[in-house]
Scaffold this active site. Sequence first.
Site, short mmCIF file in Angstrom:
data_model
loop_
_atom_site.label_atom_id
_atom_site.label_comp_id
_atom_site.label_asym_id
_atom_site.label_seq_id
_atom_site.Cartn_x
_atom_site.Cartn_y
_atom_site.Cartn_z
N ARG A 1 -84.04 25.92 -36.61
CA ARG A 1 -82.84 25.55 -37.38
C ARG A 1 -82.31 26.68 -38.27
NH1 ARG A 1 -83.33 21.72 -34.49
NH2 ARG A 1 -83.00 19.52 -34.98
N SER B 1 -79.97 15.14 -39.90
CA SER B 1 -81.18 15.31 -40.73
C SER B 1 -80.83 16.08 -42.00
CB SER B 1 -82.25 16.11 -39.97
OG SER B 1 -82.68 15.40 -38.83
N GLU C 1 -81.79 21.09 -44.78
CA GLU C 1 -81.11 21.68 -43.61
C GLU C 1 -79.61 21.70 -43.88
OE1 GLU C 1 -82.15 20.07 -39.65
OE2 GLU C 1 -80.01 20.07 -39.19
C1 LIG Z 1 -74.84 12.17 -36.69
C2 LIG Z 1 -75.32 13.59 -36.70
C3 LIG Z 1 -76.37 13.97 -35.85
C4 LIG Z 1 -76.83 15.30 -35.87
N1 LIG Z 1 -77.85 15.64 -35.03
C5 LIG Z 1 -78.26 16.92 -35.01
C6 LIG Z 1 -79.33 17.32 -34.13
O1 LIG Z 1 -79.88 16.54 -33.37
N2 LIG Z 1 -79.72 18.60 -34.15
C7 LIG Z 1 -79.15 19.52 -34.97
O2 LIG Z 1 -79.54 20.70 -34.93
N3 LIG Z 1 -78.17 19.18 -35.83
C8 LIG Z 1 -77.70 17.90 -35.87
N4 LIG Z 1 -76.72 17.54 -36.74
C9 LIG Z 1 -76.23 18.52 -37.72
C10 LIG Z 1 -75.00 19.33 -37.24
O3 LIG Z 1 -74.25 18.58 -36.28
C11 LIG Z 1 -75.40 20.66 -36.64
O4 LIG Z 1 -76.05 21.46 -37.61
C12 LIG Z 1 -74.20 21.43 -36.11
O5 LIG Z 1 -74.65 22.55 -35.39
C13 LIG Z 1 -73.25 21.89 -37.21
O6 LIG Z 1 -72.08 22.38 -36.58
P1 LIG Z 1 -70.68 22.34 -37.33
O7 LIG Z 1 -69.68 22.97 -36.46
O8 LIG Z 1 -70.38 20.98 -37.81
O9 LIG Z 1 -70.99 23.28 -38.55
P2 LIG Z 1 -70.59 23.08 -40.09
O10 LIG Z 1 -71.30 21.90 -40.62
O11 LIG Z 1 -69.13 23.11 -40.23
O12 LIG Z 1 -71.20 24.41 -40.71
C14 LIG Z 1 -72.60 24.61 -40.77
C15 LIG Z 1 -72.87 26.05 -41.24
O13 LIG Z 1 -72.44 26.96 -40.24
C16 LIG Z 1 -71.41 27.82 -40.75
N5 LIG Z 1 -70.45 27.99 -39.66
C17 LIG Z 1 -69.85 27.03 -38.92
N6 LIG Z 1 -69.08 27.58 -37.96
C18 LIG Z 1 -69.20 28.93 -38.11
C19 LIG Z 1 -68.65 30.05 -37.42
N7 LIG Z 1 -67.81 29.91 -36.39
N8 LIG Z 1 -68.99 31.28 -37.84
C20 LIG Z 1 -69.82 31.45 -38.90
N9 LIG Z 1 -70.35 30.44 -39.60
C21 LIG Z 1 -70.05 29.19 -39.20
C22 LIG Z 1 -70.84 27.12 -41.96
O14 LIG Z 1 -70.30 28.03 -42.89
C23 LIG Z 1 -72.08 26.42 -42.50
O15 LIG Z 1 -72.87 27.32 -43.25
C24 LIG Z 1 -76.24 16.23 -36.74
C25 LIG Z 1 -75.19 15.84 -37.59
C26 LIG Z 1 -74.73 14.53 -37.57
C27 LIG Z 1 -73.60 14.14 -38.47
C1 LIG Z 2 -80.74 15.08 -36.38
C2 LIG Z 2 -81.19 16.33 -36.36
O1 LIG Z 2 -82.17 16.76 -35.48
C3 LIG Z 2 -83.23 15.88 -35.13
C4 LIG Z 2 -83.17 15.63 -33.65
O2 LIG Z 2 -81.99 14.96 -33.29
C5 LIG Z 2 -84.38 14.78 -33.25
C6 LIG Z 2 -84.45 14.50 -31.76
O3 LIG Z 2 -84.87 15.62 -31.07
O4 LIG Z 2 -85.59 15.48 -33.64
C7 LIG Z 2 -85.70 15.79 -35.03
O5 LIG Z 2 -85.70 14.61 -35.82
P1 LIG Z 2 -87.10 13.95 -36.22
O6 LIG Z 2 -88.17 14.99 -36.31
O7 LIG Z 2 -86.88 13.11 -37.42
O8 LIG Z 2 -87.40 13.07 -34.94
P2 LIG Z 2 -87.86 11.60 -34.81
O9 LIG Z 2 -88.48 11.50 -33.45
O10 LIG Z 2 -86.77 10.66 -35.14
O11 LIG Z 2 -88.99 11.41 -35.92
C8 LIG Z 2 -90.19 12.20 -35.94
C9 LIG Z 2 -91.36 11.33 -36.40
O12 LIG Z 2 -91.07 10.79 -37.70
C10 LIG Z 2 -91.25 9.38 -37.69
N1 LIG Z 2 -90.26 8.75 -38.56
C11 LIG Z 2 -88.96 9.06 -38.45
C12 LIG Z 2 -88.01 8.43 -39.24
C13 LIG Z 2 -88.48 7.49 -40.18
O13 LIG Z 2 -87.69 6.88 -40.93
N2 LIG Z 2 -89.80 7.22 -40.28
C14 LIG Z 2 -90.71 7.84 -39.49
O14 LIG Z 2 -91.91 7.58 -39.60
C15 LIG Z 2 -91.04 8.98 -36.23
O15 LIG Z 2 -91.70 7.77 -35.94
C16 LIG Z 2 -91.62 10.14 -35.47
O16 LIG Z 2 -93.01 10.00 -35.33
C17 LIG Z 2 -84.53 16.59 -35.50
N3 LIG Z 2 -84.56 16.80 -36.92
C18 LIG Z 2 -85.14 17.87 -37.45
C19 LIG Z 2 -85.09 17.97 -38.93
O17 LIG Z 2 -85.67 18.76 -36.79
C20 LIG Z 2 -80.67 17.38 -37.23
O18 LIG Z 2 -81.22 18.49 -37.21
O19 LIG Z 2 -79.68 17.11 -37.96
#
Ligand SMILES: Cc1cc2nc3c(=O)[nH]c(=O)nc-3n(C[C@H](O)[C@H](O)[C@H](O)COP(=O)(O)OP(=O)(O)OC[C@H]3O[C@@H](n4cnc5c(N)ncnc54)[C@H](O)[C@@H]3O)c2cc1C
Ligand SMILES: C=C(O[C@H]1[C@H](O)[C@@H](CO)O[C@H](OP(=O)(O)OP(=O)(O)OC[C@H]2O[C@@H](n3ccc(=O)[nH]c3=O)[C@H](O)[C@@H]2O)[C@@H]1NC(C)=O)C(=O)O
EC number: 1.3.1.98
Length: 330
Positions: free
Chosen positions: A199, A250, A320
Amino acid sequence: MTISQTAENVCKVSTLATSKQETVNSIEKKVYVIGSDFAIKSQTSLATVTSYRVGGPAEWYAAPRNLAALEASVKYAKEHDLAVTILGAGSNLLVSDRGISGLVIATRHLRHSHFDPQTGQLTVAAGESIPSLAWQAADLGWEGLEWAVGIPGTVGGAVVMNAGAHSSCIAQMLVSAEVLSPDGTLKILTPDELGYAYRTSLLQGSDRIVTQATFQLKPGADRALVIAATKQHKQHRLTTQPYNFPSCGSVFRNPKPHSAGWLIEQTGLKGYQIGGAQVAQLHANFIVNRGGAKANDIFGLIRHIQQRVQDRWSILLEPEVKMIGDFQPV
Ligand SMILES: Cc1cc2nc3c(=O)[nH]c(=O)nc-3n(C[C@H](O)[C@H](O)[C@H](O)COP(=O)(O)OP(=O)(O)OC[C@H]3O[C@@H](n4cnc5c(N)ncnc54)[C@H](O)[C@@H]3O)c2cc1C
Ligand SMILES: C=C(O[C@H]1[C@H](O)[C@@H](CO)O[C@H](OP(=O)(O)OP(=O)(O)OC[C@H]2O[C@@H](n3ccc(=O)[nH]c3=O)[C@H](O)[C@@H]2O)[C@@H]1NC(C)=O)C(=O)O
Ligand SMILES: NC(=O)C1=CN([C@@H]2O[C@H](COP(=O)(O)OP(=O)(O)OC[C@H]3O[C@@H](n4cnc5c(N)ncnc54)[C@H](OP(=O)(O)O)[C@@H]3O)[C@@H](O)[C@H]2O)C=CC1
């Protein structure tokens, strides 16, 4: 493209500002037209362009639709001594209630994509939507982005954040990223040069802007299987993560080998609420905006969680989410 502030090319909303101080203290909206299809606006809401739906305005805001307009925005900021903040889809950002000073450049309108069947490479502009690309790749029967569905960010944000899920991440498939520096130079960087880890990347905290990226995918797979895997990942998310309220995904990185969600749940914080901000019942590492949350409610909850988890487990959870602007200390 040249930037000029003559009376003719000021799209009149109010009078032309002649100094930064004058505009900072003004609540009037101003729009500076730069070129035929591009403007810089003052006092623009950021709550509408971030997934948390909170936060104050950008002092100045630009949403360029092509590279030339992006370059002009950067030049404008330099000439007017404005700090630059880059906004992708705003899905990993907490913008303070006081807003952001300087120029916010939104990249989501930088759009183009090319799936090259000869090389299996996908070259895309920074503003393209990651989940949308994942569905397009699946529809073509190209493997590699099934995991990315449901991550509501842009290509630029994903490259900077090293977005990931289901044991995959951007760093594994990135061939190169094109970045624009404040001095106007464009450079192609490889994953090695971006210093990728879980990340994070060297682009976090840097002043370089991702303009486009190339990813290596695998064409020629069984289309039905790729679509099925993509749907399965989306379904898994919908059952394990709260998509029904605004969030940033997250909030904390996992302090490996632990998971933040588990630690927060075991600390008894599920459902804990400050103002409109709540630790999600479905996943404790998500803070959701239950309606009417202020950015400072979310900020306060982040600090509260950190304190409680630190007290209980002696682990400091590292956010994050990117918190930008000034927050009131809690
Ligand atoms: C419902 C939900 C689920 C999500 N699940 C995941 C997940 O599973 N895994 C995960 O990794 N993340 C997840 N995220 C977090 C987020 O979607 C990611 O971090 C995503 O990559 C952010 O992209 P963004 O375009 O929205 O960036 P922003 O939020 O707009 O920006 C994030 C950072 O990147 C910089 N930035 C953005 N674009 C550029 C650019 N073109 N050049 C330079 N800097 C830039 C910004 O200045 C900021 O510092 C989730 C978010 C939500 C709301
Ligand atoms: C959503 C994000 O990324 C997500 C990504 O979507 C998912 C799926 O691959 O795996 C990560 O979540 P996560 O580690 O919480 O994955 P999960 O499988 O939901 O949970 C991990 C463990 O925590 C436990 N868990 C999770 C949530 C909770 O309320 N309680 C709990 O006990 C689950 O049971 C599991 O044993 C990423 N988060 C991070 C910080 O690495 C994001 O980065 O924004
Ligand atoms: N909690 C939060 O804060 C936020 C949650 N979200 C949620 O995150 C998820 C991801 O958001 P979003 O960026 O919209 O991603 P989606 O995966 O919902 O959709 C992205 C793109 O893919 C297309 N698409 C969706 N499903 C299919 C399919 N089965 N076959 C072909 N194409 C498809 C969509 O087309 P079309 O437009 O035609 O459907 C859209 O263009 C959504 O569930 C959204 O509700 C998004 C932002 C913030």
